[in-house]
Design a protein around this motif. Structure first.
Motif, PDB file in Angstrom:
ATOM      1  N   TYR A   1      42.860 -86.395 -48.342  1.00  0.00           N
ATOM      2  CA  TYR A   1      42.269 -87.731 -48.166  1.00  0.00           C
ATOM      3  C   TYR A   1      42.057 -88.343 -49.545  1.00  0.00           C
ATOM      4  CZ  TYR A   1      38.098 -84.935 -49.159  1.00  0.00           C
ATOM      5  OH  TYR A   1      37.199 -84.081 -49.738  1.00  0.00           O
TER       6      TYR A   1
ATOM      7  N   LYS B   1      52.611 -88.770 -38.109  1.00  0.00           N
ATOM      8  CA  LYS B   1      53.493 -87.604 -38.158  1.00  0.00           C
ATOM      9  C   LYS B   1      54.898 -88.157 -38.014  1.00  0.00           C
ATOM     10  CE  LYS B   1      53.053 -86.657 -33.204  1.00  0.00           C
ATOM     11  NZ  LYS B   1      52.813 -85.640 -32.183  1.00  0.00           N
TER      12      LYS B   1
ATOM     13  N   THR C   1      43.411 -89.187 -32.425  1.00  0.00           N
ATOM     14  CA  THR C   1      42.158 -88.436 -32.392  1.00  0.00           C
ATOM     15  C   THR C   1      41.031 -89.367 -31.972  1.00  0.00           C
ATOM     16  OG1 THR C   1      42.920 -87.009 -34.186  1.00  0.00           O
ATOM     17  CG2 THR C   1      40.560 -87.064 -33.799  1.00  0.00           C
TER      18      THR C   1
ATOM     19  N   LEU D   1      46.884 -90.591 -36.776  1.00  0.00           N
ATOM     20  CA  LEU D   1      47.355 -90.019 -38.033  1.00  0.00           C
ATOM     21  C   LEU D   1      48.865 -89.878 -37.957  1.00  0.00           C
ATOM     22  CD1 LEU D   1      44.306 -89.055 -37.704  1.00  0.00           C
ATOM     23  CD2 LEU D   1      44.896 -87.296 -39.340  1.00  0.00           C
TER      24      LEU D   1
ATOM     25  N   LYS E   1      36.796 -85.736 -42.043  1.00  0.00           N
ATOM     26  CA  LYS E   1      36.398 -86.235 -40.721  1.00  0.00           C
ATOM     27  C   LYS E   1      36.121 -87.734 -40.690  1.00  0.00           C
ATOM     28  CE  LYS E   1      33.589 -84.011 -37.976  1.00  0.00           C
ATOM     29  NZ  LYS E   1      32.417 -83.270 -37.463  1.00  0.00           N
TER      30      LYS E   1
ATOM     31  N   GLN F   1      49.525 -88.970 -34.155  1.00  0.00           N
ATOM     32  CA  GLN F   1      48.704 -87.973 -33.479  1.00  0.00           C
ATOM     33  C   GLN F   1      47.325 -88.622 -33.351  1.00  0.00           C
ATOM     34  OE1 GLN F   1      48.403 -84.376 -35.760  1.00  0.00           O
ATOM     35  NE2 GLN F   1      46.493 -83.797 -34.756  1.00  0.00           N
TER      36      GLN F   1
ATOM     37  N   HIS G   1      40.713 -83.307 -39.623  1.00  0.00           N
ATOM     38  CA  HIS G   1      42.152 -83.164 -39.888  1.00  0.00           C
ATOM     39  C   HIS G   1      42.321 -82.250 -41.104  1.00  0.00           C
ATOM     40  CE1 HIS G   1      41.856 -85.664 -43.488  1.00  0.00           C
ATOM     41  NE2 HIS G   1      40.980 -86.378 -42.805  1.00  0.00           N
ATOM     42  N   LYS G   2      43.540 -81.849 -41.399  1.00  0.00           N
ATOM     43  CA  LYS G   2      43.760 -80.933 -42.523  1.00  0.00           C
ATOM     44  C   LYS G   2      44.588 -81.602 -43.619  1.00  0.00           C
ATOM     45  CE  LYS G   2      43.339 -76.848 -39.645  1.00  0.00           C
ATOM     46  NZ  LYS G   2      44.019 -75.743 -38.974  1.00  0.00           N
ATOM     47  N   ARG G   3      44.529 -82.916 -43.671  1.00  0.00           N
ATOM     48  CA  ARG G   3      45.337 -83.637 -44.649  1.00  0.00           C
ATOM     49  C   ARG G   3      44.543 -83.935 -45.902  1.00  0.00           C
ATOM     50  NH1 ARG G   3      49.203 -87.106 -41.110  1.00  0.00           N
ATOM     51  NH2 ARG G   3      49.164 -85.831 -39.253  1.00  0.00           N
TER      52      ARG G   3
ATOM     53  N   ARG H   1      37.437 -84.504 -34.307  1.00  0.00           N
ATOM     54  CA  ARG H   1      37.953 -83.253 -34.864  1.00  0.00           C
ATOM     55  C   ARG H   1      38.417 -83.488 -36.294  1.00  0.00           C
ATOM     56  NH1 ARG H   1      40.146 -83.401 -29.873  1.00  0.00           N
ATOM     57  NH2 ARG H   1      42.079 -84.308 -30.663  1.00  0.00           N
TER      58      ARG H   1
END
Length: 346
Positions: free
Chosen positions: A223, A162, A185, A160, A134, A183, A219-221, A217
């Motif tokens: 880091y 993409k 955020t 982020l 986050k 994307q 992210h699912k990356r 929110r």
């Protein structure tokens, strides 16, 4: 090898509400009248009361409210870096010298994978790096000019990467695999150390040109972890690496590596080719983990950008990065975790 260091503790003492900022400052990607190498060498080691003031911090929330948090510093030990590096002759204003040594990353297999996918774009025109699910690390001057927050930082967003295919998805002959799109955020809150503010430091002090953004929110990356900045002689070939979104290569992720020329306790001076837009990028190293055969990349500095400094009455310029010292590691780690329990070893 990464050497573990005992980290000082940053302890929250009091938090006060402040007036909402005006958000009227202009974003400035080049800073003047900052303390250069000669000036840095003459700076006294901060006292404990100085450190408490410099490491206290402001937090701005997405609704425009602002707080000041005062901190105490426990277990701080001065850790002066050896300033014995070879000097390079001074140069004229430069951002790119001779052959441009930057690499544009076109292949989406690289762009969307570690470590390149940790680079992010900040809506005020800078770059940053993912440091938790986050949180983003960037340069303070991307958000604040020392007196006020910059326009656009009230509704701050982080992009982020993409990839999107060109045209209808079929790859045309001679084109790249994809061009990055973002994307976006929203940012929930921003932390900036008081050492960055002119009222505290007397003038702009690059030592504190860093900030952490908390995303609305997660992210699912993957880091990148923080590391303590080693001295130049402890780095393989004195080489550093960073990726960002340089203004002159719109829509491209730009990677570079170079050697560091000089260092002070808090700053690295280097000649990496970089254009505005890459400011705020996370500078990283790849070193072996203690007692393991694995190599690990960690962020050891924040790229502060191209700076003019006054040396012996003459204006000279450098590309400058803010080192992650044990104290800064403690503060950034505290911002990420909200406590110091996860921040005892750097």
């Amino acid at each position: 090898t990464w050497h573990l260091k005992k980290i000082p503790q940053i302890v929250r003492e009091r938090t006060f509400s402040l007036d909402s900022p005006k958000f009227e400052a202009k974003t400035k990607l080049e800073l003047n009248s900052v303390c250069g190498i000669e000036c840095q060498r003459k700076l006294p080691v901060p006292s404990l009361s100085d450190l408490k003031s410099l490491l206290s911090y402001e937090t701005v929330f997405e609704n425009g409210t602002r707080t000041l948090t005062e901190v105490n510093v426990l277990g701080a030990v001065p850790d002066p870096a050896a300033n014995t590096t070879t000097r390079r002759p001074s140069r004229r204003k430069r951002q790119i010298y001779g052959t441009d040594s930057r690499f544009s990353i076109y292949d989406k297999r690289f762009m969307t994978n570690f470590p390149f996918n940790t680079a992010v774009k900040i809506s005020t025109g800078c770059s940053g790096i993912l440091v938790s699910p986050k949180h983003v690390l960037t340069a303070a001057h991307c958000l604040h000019n020392g007196k006020d927050y910059v326009k656009g930082s009230k509704r701050l967003r982080v992009g982020l990467m993409k990839t999107k295919s060109r045209g209808n998805g079929r790859k045309r002959k001679g084109t790249s695999d994809g061009v990055p799109s973002f994307q976006w955020t929203r940012v929930k809150s921003t932390h900036i150390p008081k050492g960055w503010f002119k009222g505290v430091s007397g003038d702009i002090a690059l030592d504190y040109d860093y900030a952490v953004l908390e995303l609305k929110r997660p992210h699912k990356r993957k880091y990148m972890e923080l590391g303590i900045s080693p001295t130049i002689k402890m780095m393989p070939g004195s080489m550093i690496h960073f990726s960002g979104f340089d203004n002159d290569r719109s829509g491209q992720l730009v990677y570079r590596f170079c050697s560091i020329s000089d260092e002070s306790n808090d700053l690295f001076y280097q000649y990496c080719d970089a254009e505005p837009g890459s400011t705020g990028s996370g500078i990283y190293l790849r070193l072996k983990e203690p007692n393991k055969k694995k190599w690990k990349r960690k962020i050891i500095a924040v790229y502060s950008g191209h700076q003019w400094v006054d040396i012996n009455g003459e204006q000279q310029d450098y590309n400058v990065a803010v080192r992650i010292t044990p104290l800064k590691y403690a503060q950034i780690c505290f911002w990420i975790h909200g406590n110091d329990e996860n921040c005892t070893q750097g």
